[in-house]
Design an enzyme around this catalytic site. Sequence first.
Site, PDB file in Angstrom:
ATOM      1  N   SER A   1       0.844  -1.189   0.000  1.00 21.48           N
ATOM      2  CA  SER A   1       0.000   0.000   0.000  1.00 21.48           C
ATOM      3  C   SER A   1       0.878   1.238   0.000  1.00 21.48           C
ATOM      4  O   SER A   1       1.984   1.232   0.559  1.00 21.48           O
ATOM      5  CB  SER A   1      -0.897   0.006   1.242  1.00 21.48           C
ATOM      6  OG  SER A   1      -1.531   1.270   1.402  1.00 21.48           O
TER       7      SER A   1
ATOM      8  N   TYR B   1      -1.410  -0.647  10.252  1.00 24.58           N
ATOM      9  CA  TYR B   1      -1.397  -0.925   8.817  1.00 24.58           C
ATOM     10  C   TYR B   1      -0.165  -0.300   8.160  1.00 24.58           C
ATOM     11  O   TYR B   1       0.554  -0.959   7.403  1.00 24.58           O
ATOM     12  CB  TYR B   1      -2.678  -0.370   8.205  1.00 24.58           C
ATOM     13  CG  TYR B   1      -2.898  -0.725   6.750  1.00 24.58           C
ATOM     14  CD1 TYR B   1      -3.377  -1.980   6.394  1.00 24.58           C
ATOM     15  CD2 TYR B   1      -2.649   0.207   5.746  1.00 24.58           C
ATOM     16  CE1 TYR B   1      -3.596  -2.308   5.070  1.00 24.58           C
ATOM     17  CE2 TYR B   1      -2.863  -0.110   4.417  1.00 24.58           C
ATOM     18  CZ  TYR B   1      -3.344  -1.369   4.078  1.00 24.58           C
ATOM     19  OH  TYR B   1      -3.551  -1.689   2.758  1.00 24.58           O
TER      20      TYR B   1
END
Length: 249
Positions: free
Chosen positions: A159, A174
Site C-alpha cells: 500500500s 497498517y
Amino acid sequence: MNAPARRLPATAGASAITPIHRVALVTGANRGLGFEVARQLGERGMTVLLGARDMDKGLHAARQLAHLPGEMIAVQLDITRQDQVDTLARWITITYGRLDVLVNNAGGYYHPRTNPVEVDIAPAREAMDTHLFGTWRVCSAMSPLMHRHGYGRIVNVSSGYGATTTSGANCPAYRVSKAALNSYTRTLASELEGSGILVNAVCPGWVATDMGGPGGRPVRDGAAGIVWAACLTESLTGGFYRDGQRIAW
C-alpha cells in the site's frame, strides 16, 4: 469445482512444444481483491490455488469461478500458522511439483480512526504477523518450488500507506506493517536476483472492498496491477508499482 485443466501430451517431432501450465497461489483469495486476482489469473488459463482461512468460504469462491479456463482449487491457508503453510507447500510439491506465481494478498488491520499513541499494541502485533511474517513464512516455504524450474513471480500486495514518502497519524498498525513488508520485498528480491524469480510489491490503490469501503476504484482495476506483476515477461524485480508504473518506496 471444474474438471482439472488439461495438459497437452508430448508428441513426436522437433516442432512439437508442450506449453508450460502455470500454477499460482493467491492468499486471502475467498473475497475482495484476492478473489478478483484469482479470477483474472484463471482467465489466463492458470491453475489457481485459492488460499482461505475458512475452507467453506474458499470452496464457495472456487465454485463461483468454476467457469473459467483455468482450474480453481480452494486450499486451507492461515498464513499466521506455520503448520498450515508447510502442509500446503508439501501438498503443492506432491500434486504439481511446481509453483510459478505467488500473490501474497492476505491482510487487513486498516483502522482509519486509530493513531500511534492510543492504539492497542495487540492489533499491531497481529498486523505484523500477517503482513510481514505471514508473507515471510509463505515465501520461504514456496520459493523452493520456483527454484526447481528457475521461474517465479512473487507479488506482495502492499500500500502507498507503507511508503516512506508518505506520512499520516492514522492506521498506524497498517502503515508500519506495510512499510516492513516493503523492506522485506526489497531484501528478498536482492537474494533471488538472477534466479529467474522476480519479486515486487504492488499498491492496488484505494479499491472498493469490504476493507477499503465504498468510494474506491473498481476492484478489477486494483487487481489488474497485481496480475500485471504476476505475469511479468520483463526482468523487473525489487520494485514498487501501481497500475504497472513504478512508485517511490
